[in-house]
Design a protein around this motif. Structure first.
Motif, PDB file in Angstrom:
ATOM      1  N   ALA A 196      -0.517  -3.361  11.445  1.00  0.00           N
ATOM      2  CA  ALA A 196       0.775  -2.883  11.944  1.00  0.00           C
ATOM      3  C   ALA A 196       1.633  -2.261  10.853  1.00  0.00           C
ATOM      4  O   ALA A 196       2.403  -1.332  11.102  1.00  0.00           O
ATOM      5  CB  ALA A 196       1.531  -4.025  12.616  1.00  0.00           C
ATOM      6  N   PHE A 197       1.513  -2.771   9.633  1.00  0.00           N
ATOM      7  CA  PHE A 197       2.341  -2.288   8.530  1.00  0.00           C
ATOM      8  C   PHE A 197       1.525  -1.489   7.511  1.00  0.00           C
ATOM      9  O   PHE A 197       1.927  -1.362   6.349  1.00  0.00           O
ATOM     10  CB  PHE A 197       3.021  -3.467   7.827  1.00  0.00           C
ATOM     11  CG  PHE A 197       3.835  -4.346   8.741  1.00  0.00           C
ATOM     12  CD1 PHE A 197       4.717  -3.808   9.643  1.00  0.00           C
ATOM     13  CD2 PHE A 197       3.706  -5.740   8.679  1.00  0.00           C
ATOM     14  CE1 PHE A 197       5.470  -4.619  10.486  1.00  0.00           C
ATOM     15  CE2 PHE A 197       4.451  -6.555   9.513  1.00  0.00           C
ATOM     16  CZ  PHE A 197       5.331  -6.006  10.421  1.00  0.00           C
ATOM     17  N   ASN A 198       0.396  -0.939   7.925  1.00  0.00           N
ATOM     18  CA  ASN A 198      -0.500  -0.261   6.993  1.00  0.00           C
ATOM     19  C   ASN A 198       0.190   0.785   6.122  1.00  0.00           C
ATOM     20  O   ASN A 198      -0.033   0.862   4.908  1.00  0.00           O
ATOM     21  CB  ASN A 198      -1.651   0.412   7.749  1.00  0.00           C
ATOM     22  CG  ASN A 198      -2.898  -0.443   7.777  1.00  0.00           C
ATOM     23  OD1 ASN A 198      -2.822  -1.665   7.653  1.00  0.00           O
ATOM     24  ND2 ASN A 198      -4.045   0.188   7.948  1.00  0.00           N
ATOM     25  N   ASN A 199       1.031   1.603   6.727  1.00  0.00           N
ATOM     26  CA  ASN A 199       1.692   2.671   5.965  1.00  0.00           C
ATOM     27  C   ASN A 199       2.637   2.118   4.904  1.00  0.00           C
ATOM     28  O   ASN A 199       2.957   2.811   3.935  1.00  0.00           O
ATOM     29  CB  ASN A 199       2.466   3.595   6.904  1.00  0.00           C
ATOM     30  CG  ASN A 199       1.555   4.395   7.810  1.00  0.00           C
ATOM     31  OD1 ASN A 199       0.427   4.701   7.450  1.00  0.00           O
ATOM     32  ND2 ASN A 199       2.045   4.726   9.007  1.00  0.00           N
ATOM     33  N   SER A 200       3.078   0.872   5.100  1.00  0.00           N
ATOM     34  CA  SER A 200       4.044   0.267   4.172  1.00  0.00           C
ATOM     35  C   SER A 200       3.382  -0.473   3.015  1.00  0.00           C
ATOM     36  O   SER A 200       4.062  -0.849   2.055  1.00  0.00           O
ATOM     37  CB  SER A 200       4.957  -0.697   4.933  1.00  0.00           C
ATOM     38  OG  SER A 200       5.685  -0.035   5.943  1.00  0.00           O
ATOM     39  N   TYR A 201       2.082  -0.716   3.111  1.00  0.00           N
ATOM     40  CA  TYR A 201       1.413  -1.539   2.089  1.00  0.00           C
ATOM     41  C   TYR A 201       1.723  -1.105   0.659  1.00  0.00           C
ATOM     42  O   TYR A 201       1.975  -1.959  -0.203  1.00  0.00           O
ATOM     43  CB  TYR A 201      -0.105  -1.529   2.304  1.00  0.00           C
ATOM     44  CG  TYR A 201      -0.592  -2.352   3.468  1.00  0.00           C
ATOM     45  CD1 TYR A 201       0.268  -3.164   4.222  1.00  0.00           C
ATOM     46  CD2 TYR A 201      -1.933  -2.324   3.848  1.00  0.00           C
ATOM     47  CE1 TYR A 201      -0.193  -3.908   5.290  1.00  0.00           C
ATOM     48  CE2 TYR A 201      -2.406  -3.077   4.924  1.00  0.00           C
ATOM     49  CZ  TYR A 201      -1.533  -3.857   5.638  1.00  0.00           C
ATOM     50  OH  TYR A 201      -1.998  -4.597   6.692  1.00  0.00           O
ATOM     51  N   PRO A 202       1.705   0.195   0.333  1.00  0.00           N
ATOM     52  CA  PRO A 202       1.946   0.578  -1.066  1.00  0.00           C
ATOM     53  C   PRO A 202       3.379   0.353  -1.545  1.00  0.00           C
ATOM     54  O   PRO A 202       3.643   0.443  -2.747  1.00  0.00           O
ATOM     55  CB  PRO A 202       1.607   2.080  -1.083  1.00  0.00           C
ATOM     56  CG  PRO A 202       0.807   2.327   0.146  1.00  0.00           C
ATOM     57  CD  PRO A 202       1.335   1.365   1.155  1.00  0.00           C
ATOM     58  N   PHE A 203       4.303   0.059  -0.613  1.00  0.00           N
ATOM     59  CA  PHE A 203       5.723  -0.001  -0.962  1.00  0.00           C
ATOM     60  C   PHE A 203       6.382  -1.347  -0.695  1.00  0.00           C
ATOM     61  O   PHE A 203       7.443  -1.633  -1.246  1.00  0.00           O
ATOM     62  CB  PHE A 203       6.493   1.078  -0.184  1.00  0.00           C
ATOM     63  CG  PHE A 203       5.799   2.400  -0.126  1.00  0.00           C
ATOM     64  CD1 PHE A 203       5.650   3.168  -1.273  1.00  0.00           C
ATOM     65  CD2 PHE A 203       5.276   2.877   1.069  1.00  0.00           C
ATOM     66  CE1 PHE A 203       4.992   4.395  -1.227  1.00  0.00           C
ATOM     67  CE2 PHE A 203       4.615   4.093   1.125  1.00  0.00           C
ATOM     68  CZ  PHE A 203       4.463   4.851  -0.029  1.00  0.00           C
ATOM     69  N   LEU A 204       5.781  -2.172   0.138  1.00  0.00           N
ATOM     70  CA  LEU A 204       6.434  -3.397   0.587  1.00  0.00           C
ATOM     71  C   LEU A 204       6.820  -4.315  -0.567  1.00  0.00           C
ATOM     72  O   LEU A 204       6.012  -4.595  -1.449  1.00  0.00           O
ATOM     73  CB  LEU A 204       5.513  -4.171   1.538  1.00  0.00           C
ATOM     74  CG  LEU A 204       5.624  -3.843   3.027  1.00  0.00           C
ATOM     75  CD1 LEU A 204       4.530  -4.554   3.798  1.00  0.00           C
ATOM     76  CD2 LEU A 204       6.997  -4.231   3.565  1.00  0.00           C
TER      77      LEU A 204
END
Length: 368
Positions: free
Chosen positions: A134-142
């Motif tokens: 669900a949060f794949n796009n956020s992984y590099p920034f979370l």
């Protein structure tokens, strides 16, 4: 508006020892933005309603608040709009506990389209399921995830390994039943509270060596296995308040880090095995209030006092045993005759009859 434009928005956000660029885009392209000058860099308000995009002029970042969405479909539709920039600082879906819950139930890979976030906050909703991606796009920034006060019974803990900057995970008042072994080199703060059905294994924290704060309150924990926290060499704060712990076994708290506070208040501790504590640093504050201790055996407590006293006999008031039914008889002679140990106990430490231990010391010395 047609034409060729070189757009350069450089926005540094320094956090956790790294620099993010949230509204950073360098491109030479034909721009046909359906976003008005007043809404820039957010999309048009009507296209994402009831979500609200706001810009923080001071930090030059944008945030998204979707606390007023009324369904999963409405949330998904908001993120199908045109976004001049799809990287946000905060995603907030939250209501106060006195209000009706936000009626979302599921987060999937499709929910947020191409949007990514640094901080995700989901509180007091009907959320029951989160897809692993669900949060794949956020992984590099979370950097922060808070999912609290939801009927969520499964959290995708495996995502931690894919988030190189995730520093804080907060899961309070959910229905989570299992926490798998954690794997993260960046996680520094973990808080899980008011989730009495949760279970986890002895090695749950072995893969998170940089944890500095662990808060596990009101989880119905009934014991601490040998070595559970032995890999936490950066740990400064450990809070296990309001659980069901009765016995501290040999090796339960063998710690190698710079621990500053150990909180064990409001459990049911009545027995502590010799060797339960090891590696306690000088100056540690230990709170074991409102438990069921009736005795302070020398074999258990003298090593504790020696360790936290270290080479400074002037240290005082570091150990609080308030609210325990301690029998103040000859069993405590070893303690009261060593004033520097007695000084390490807070002044409100009392016997089972309410007499302060400081006041009982002379009687014990005279009669034993």
């Amino acid at each position: 508006m047609g034409g060729t434009l070189l757009l350069l928005l450089l926005v540094p956000l320094v956090a956790g020892g790294r620099t993010n660029t949230l509204l950073t885009e360098t491109r030479e392209t034909e721009l046909h933005f359906p976003s008005s000058k007043s809404s820039w860099p957010c999309p048009e308000a009507e296209s994402i309603a009831p979500c609200v995009c706001t810009k923080d002029d001071a930090d030059e970042v944008i945030d998204m608040d979707c606390s007023d969405v009324q369904s999963d479909d409405e949330l998904t539709r908001a993120f199908q709009a045109y976004f001049p920039f799809d990287r946000f600082r905060n995603l907030t879906i939250s209501k106060d506990e006195t209000e009706d819950r936000v009626p979302i139930t599921t987060l999937t890979r499709a929910t947020f389209n191409n949007a990514s976030f640094v901080n995700i906050i989901v509180i007091h909703t009907n959320l029951a399921h989160i897809d692993l991606d669900a949060f794949n796009n956020s992984y590099p920034f979370l950097e922060t995830i808070e999912i609290s006060d939801n009927p969520l019974d499964i959290f995708p803990f495996d995502l931690l390994a894919s988030c190189p900057y995730l520093a804080e995970l907060k899961l309070d008042k959910n229905a989570i039943t299992h926490m798998s072994n954690l794997n993260s080199q960046s996680l520094a703060r973990l808080q899980i509270t008011n989730s009495p059905r949760i279970s986890f294994g002895t090695e749950v924290f072995y893969g998170v060596p940089n944890l500095q704060r662990i808060i596990l309150k009101n989880l119905h924990l009934n014991y601490i296995p040998d070595g559970m926290f032995s890999q936490q060499e950066q740990l400064t704060y450990l809070d296990l308040t309001s659980n069901e712990i009765e016995t501290l076994y040999n090796g339960s708290f063998h710690l190698g880090g710079p621990l500053e506070q150990l909180m064990l208040d409001s459990n049911k501790i009545f027995h502590i095995q010799s060797g339960a504590f090891g590696g306690l640093p000088q100056g540690l504050v230990m709170l074991m209030q409102y438990n069921s201790l009736t005795d302070l055996p020398q074999a258990v407590w003298e090593p504790v006092f020696k360790s936290i006293q270290g080479n400074d006999p002037t240290l005082r008031d570091l150990v609080s045993l308030r609210g325990n039914p301690i029998k103040c008889e000859c069993n405590l002679q070893w303690l009261v005759q060593e004033s520097t140990y007695l000084d390490l106990l807070t002044p409100n430490t009392a016997c089972e009859d309410g007499t302060l231990l400081d006041d009982a010391a002379d009687v014990i010395l005279a009669n034993c």
